[in-house]
Design a protein around this motif. Structure first.
Motif, PDB file in Angstrom:
ATOM      1  N   VAL A 133       4.187  12.428 -22.141  1.00 61.36           N
ATOM      2  CA  VAL A 133       3.223  12.619 -21.052  1.00 61.36           C
ATOM      3  C   VAL A 133       3.987  12.736 -19.735  1.00 61.36           C
ATOM      4  CG1 VAL A 133       1.310  11.556 -19.818  1.00 61.36           C
ATOM      5  CG2 VAL A 133       1.488  11.272 -22.284  1.00 61.36           C
ATOM      6  N   ASP A 134       3.619  13.760 -18.950  1.00 60.96           N
ATOM      7  CA  ASP A 134       4.230  13.881 -17.626  1.00 60.96           C
ATOM      8  C   ASP A 134       3.619  12.831 -16.717  1.00 60.96           C
ATOM      9  OD1 ASP A 134       5.891  16.007 -18.248  1.00 60.96           O
ATOM     10  OD2 ASP A 134       4.327  17.485 -17.819  1.00 60.96           O
ATOM     11  N   PHE A 135       4.461  12.096 -16.050  1.00 62.53           N
ATOM     12  CA  PHE A 135       3.984  11.021 -15.193  1.00 62.53           C
ATOM     13  C   PHE A 135       4.762  11.066 -13.897  1.00 62.53           C
ATOM     14  CE2 PHE A 135       4.293   6.590 -13.679  1.00 62.53           C
ATOM     15  CZ  PHE A 135       2.953   6.367 -13.449  1.00 62.53           C
ATOM     16  N   ILE A 136       4.068  11.295 -12.804  1.00 63.99           N
ATOM     17  CA  ILE A 136       4.708  11.316 -11.493  1.00 63.99           C
ATOM     18  C   ILE A 136       4.382  10.002 -10.811  1.00 63.99           C
ATOM     19  CG2 ILE A 136       4.813  12.461  -9.251  1.00 63.99           C
ATOM     20  CD1 ILE A 136       3.959  15.043 -10.718  1.00 63.99           C
ATOM     21  N   ASP A 137       5.407   9.262 -10.493  1.00 62.59           N
ATOM     22  CA  ASP A 137       5.214   7.949  -9.879  1.00 62.59           C
ATOM     23  C   ASP A 137       5.271   8.088  -8.361  1.00 62.59           C
ATOM     24  OD1 ASP A 137       5.061   5.344  -9.147  1.00 62.59           O
ATOM     25  OD2 ASP A 137       6.851   4.703 -10.208  1.00 62.59           O
ATOM     26  N   ARG A 157      12.869   6.524   0.756  1.00 62.56           N
ATOM     27  CA  ARG A 157      13.587   7.765   1.094  1.00 62.56           C
ATOM     28  C   ARG A 157      13.925   8.581  -0.151  1.00 62.56           C
ATOM     29  NH1 ARG A 157      15.932   4.325   4.564  1.00 62.56           N
ATOM     30  NH2 ARG A 157      17.809   4.049   3.308  1.00 62.56           N
ATOM     31  N   ARG A 158      14.278   7.914  -1.221  1.00 64.99           N
ATOM     32  CA  ARG A 158      14.644   8.602  -2.471  1.00 64.99           C
ATOM     33  C   ARG A 158      13.439   8.953  -3.333  1.00 64.99           C
ATOM     34  NH1 ARG A 158      19.952   5.136  -4.412  1.00 64.99           N
ATOM     35  NH2 ARG A 158      21.292   5.835  -2.725  1.00 64.99           N
ATOM     36  N   LYS A 159      12.262   8.539  -2.891  1.00 61.67           N
ATOM     37  CA  LYS A 159      11.026   8.762  -3.645  1.00 61.67           C
ATOM     38  C   LYS A 159      11.151   8.169  -5.050  1.00 61.67           C
ATOM     39  CE  LYS A 159       9.980  12.850  -0.975  1.00 61.67           C
ATOM     40  NZ  LYS A 159       9.679  14.255  -0.963  1.00 61.67           N
ATOM     41  N   ALA A 160      11.720   6.970  -5.090  1.00 58.32           N
ATOM     42  CA  ALA A 160      11.987   6.292  -6.361  1.00 58.32           C
ATOM     43  C   ALA A 160      10.832   5.373  -6.730  1.00 58.32           C
ATOM     44  CB  ALA A 160      13.279   5.486  -6.244  1.00 58.32           C
ATOM     45  N   SER A 161      10.777   5.049  -7.998  1.00 54.25           N
ATOM     46  CA  SER A 161       9.770   4.092  -8.450  1.00 54.25           C
ATOM     47  C   SER A 161      10.294   2.676  -8.236  1.00 54.25           C
ATOM     48  CB  SER A 161       9.439   4.325  -9.923  1.00 54.25           C
ATOM     49  OG  SER A 161      10.597   4.203 -10.703  1.00 54.25           O
ATOM     50  N   PHE A 162       9.396   1.730  -8.285  1.00 59.01           N
ATOM     51  CA  PHE A 162       9.753   0.332  -8.077  1.00 59.01           C
ATOM     52  C   PHE A 162       9.665  -0.418  -9.395  1.00 59.01           C
ATOM     53  CE2 PHE A 162       8.323   1.794  -3.954  1.00 59.01           C
ATOM     54  CZ  PHE A 162       9.251   1.236  -3.098  1.00 59.01           C
ATOM     55  N   LYS A 163      10.543  -1.388  -9.572  1.00 56.69           N
ATOM     56  CA  LYS A 163      10.493  -2.226 -10.764  1.00 56.69           C
ATOM     57  C   LYS A 163       9.307  -3.170 -10.664  1.00 56.69           C
ATOM     58  CE  LYS A 163      15.388  -2.062 -11.779  1.00 56.69           C
ATOM     59  NZ  LYS A 163      16.602  -2.816 -12.048  1.00 56.69           N
ATOM     60  N   SER A 164       8.874  -3.657 -11.804  1.00 57.13           N
ATOM     61  CA  SER A 164       7.682  -4.506 -11.842  1.00 57.13           C
ATOM     62  C   SER A 164       7.844  -5.780 -11.008  1.00 57.13           C
ATOM     63  CB  SER A 164       7.314  -4.868 -13.283  1.00 57.13           C
ATOM     64  OG  SER A 164       8.361  -5.574 -13.906  1.00 57.13           O
ATOM     65  N   ASP A 193      -5.230  -3.941  -3.821  1.00 45.26           N
ATOM     66  CA  ASP A 193      -5.720  -3.766  -5.183  1.00 45.26           C
ATOM     67  C   ASP A 193      -4.558  -3.336  -6.089  1.00 45.26           C
ATOM     68  OD1 ASP A 193      -6.846  -2.826  -7.583  1.00 45.26           O
ATOM     69  OD2 ASP A 193      -8.660  -2.136  -6.572  1.00 45.26           O
ATOM     70  N   PRO A 194      -4.241  -4.115  -7.128  1.00 42.41           N
ATOM     71  CA  PRO A 194      -3.133  -3.760  -8.031  1.00 42.41           C
ATOM     72  C   PRO A 194      -3.312  -2.395  -8.691  1.00 42.41           C
ATOM     73  CG  PRO A 194      -3.834  -6.008  -8.440  1.00 42.41           C
ATOM     74  CD  PRO A 194      -4.833  -5.403  -7.495  1.00 42.41           C
ATOM     75  N   THR A 195      -4.545  -2.046  -9.038  1.00 41.22           N
ATOM     76  CA  THR A 195      -4.786  -0.741  -9.662  1.00 41.22           C
ATOM     77  C   THR A 195      -4.424   0.377  -8.696  1.00 41.22           C
ATOM     78  OG1 THR A 195      -6.541  -1.670 -11.034  1.00 41.22           O
ATOM     79  CG2 THR A 195      -6.526   0.723 -10.764  1.00 41.22           C
ATOM     80  N   TRP A 196      -4.801   0.209  -7.446  1.00 39.45           N
ATOM     81  CA  TRP A 196      -4.460   1.226  -6.444  1.00 39.45           C
ATOM     82  C   TRP A 196      -2.945   1.324  -6.289  1.00 39.45           C
ATOM     83  CZ3 TRP A 196      -1.805   0.658  -1.813  1.00 39.45           C
ATOM     84  CH2 TRP A 196      -1.748   1.804  -1.017  1.00 39.45           C
ATOM     85  N   LEU A 197      -2.264   0.180  -6.194  1.00 40.26           N
ATOM     86  CA  LEU A 197      -0.819   0.202  -6.003  1.00 40.26           C
ATOM     87  C   LEU A 197      -0.119   0.886  -7.170  1.00 40.26           C
ATOM     88  CD1 LEU A 197       1.695  -0.584  -4.378  1.00 40.26           C
ATOM     89  CD2 LEU A 197       1.649  -2.799  -5.554  1.00 40.26           C
ATOM     90  N   LEU A 198      -0.546   0.602  -8.388  1.00 38.46           N
ATOM     91  CA  LEU A 198       0.123   1.146  -9.570  1.00 38.46           C
ATOM     92  C   LEU A 198      -0.262   2.590  -9.876  1.00 38.46           C
ATOM     93  CD1 LEU A 198      -0.178  -1.946 -11.908  1.00 38.46           C
ATOM     94  CD2 LEU A 198       1.883  -1.130 -10.762  1.00 38.46           C
ATOM     95  N   THR A 199      -1.527   2.938  -9.644  1.00 35.06           N
ATOM     96  CA  THR A 199      -2.006   4.247 -10.095  1.00 35.06           C
ATOM     97  C   THR A 199      -2.499   5.161  -8.986  1.00 35.06           C
ATOM     98  OG1 THR A 199      -4.295   3.533 -10.398  1.00 35.06           O
ATOM     99  CG2 THR A 199      -2.769   3.190 -12.259  1.00 35.06           C
ATOM    100  N   GLY A 200      -2.852   4.580  -7.840  1.00 33.22           N
ATOM    101  CA  GLY A 200      -3.441   5.377  -6.768  1.00 33.22           C
ATOM    102  C   GLY A 200      -4.947   5.515  -6.917  1.00 33.22           C
ATOM    103  N   ARG A 201      -5.517   4.958  -7.986  1.00 28.24           N
ATOM    104  CA  ARG A 201      -6.966   5.034  -8.191  1.00 28.24           C
ATOM    105  C   ARG A 201      -7.658   3.925  -7.411  1.00 28.24           C
ATOM    106  NH1 ARG A 201      -7.494   4.722 -14.405  1.00 28.24           N
ATOM    107  NH2 ARG A 201      -5.379   3.965 -14.236  1.00 28.24           N
ATOM    108  N   GLY A 202      -8.842   4.237  -6.918  1.00 26.94           N
ATOM    109  CA  GLY A 202      -9.613   3.237  -6.189  1.00 26.94           C
ATOM    110  C   GLY A 202      -9.197   3.165  -4.729  1.00 26.94           C
ATOM    111  N   THR A 203      -9.476   2.013  -4.141  1.00 28.33           N
ATOM    112  CA  THR A 203      -9.166   1.820  -2.726  1.00 28.33           C
ATOM    113  C   THR A 203      -7.983   0.874  -2.566  1.00 28.33           C
ATOM    114  OG1 THR A 203     -10.726  -0.009  -2.572  1.00 28.33           O
ATOM    115  CG2 THR A 203     -11.568   2.186  -2.028  1.00 28.33           C
ATOM    116  N   MET A 204      -7.395   0.921  -1.417  1.00 26.37           N
ATOM    117  CA  MET A 204      -6.204   0.118  -1.145  1.00 26.37           C
ATOM    118  C   MET A 204      -6.475  -1.381  -1.210  1.00 26.37           C
ATOM    119  SD  MET A 204      -3.933   0.249   2.292  1.00 26.37           S
ATOM    120  CE  MET A 204      -2.227  -0.173   2.265  1.00 26.37           C
TER     121      MET A 204
END
Length: 131
Positions: free
Chosen positions: A2-6, A42-49, A63-74
């Protein structure tokens, strides 16, 4: 696979902006090393858990869901962002950690390769418990 853009780095930058912090003060607030957040953004890198967990612990209104997925509200519904808050209780932290783990597992399970590795790990755990 699955293509996944973080795009988590964008949401972390938004948290910094909304809270009117500079990167250095944000790093101090979440207790990470100097330049780690700025470099990742700056590197557009993902963050470790563990970094995401520190962010959510320092900013319980996010909201953890927003932080992880961008879904919902901040912000979590009913949060009092911008107002003085009491530190979260151990129960709230425990529930937050559970929600983070569930969201991470959901995201990881969507990736076929990760899913296969998780299945192998689960089988190994089950075998070791029954031995």
């Amino acid at each position: 696979m699955v293509d996944f853009i973080d795009d988590t780095y964008k949401r972390v930058a938004k948290i910094i902006e909304v809270n009117k912090l500079n990167i250095r003060s944000f790093e101090e607030k979440i207790d990470v090393s100097n330049n780690s957040i700025g470099t990742a953004i700056r590197r557009k890198a993902s963050f470790k858990s563990n970094v995401l967990n520190k962010i959510l612990h320092a900013f319980p209104e996010v909201d953890p869901t927003w932080l992880l997925t961008g879904r919902g509200t901040m912000f979590l519904e009913g949060s009092s962002h911008g107002l003085v808050q009491e530190p979260p209780s151990s129960y709230e932290v425990s529930m937050l950690n559970t929600k983070i783990k569930e969201n991470l597992l959901e995201l990881l399970s969507k990736d076929e390769e990760v899913g296969k590795l998780l299945n192998v790990q689960i089988e190994n755990i089950i075998k070791s418990k029954t031995s």
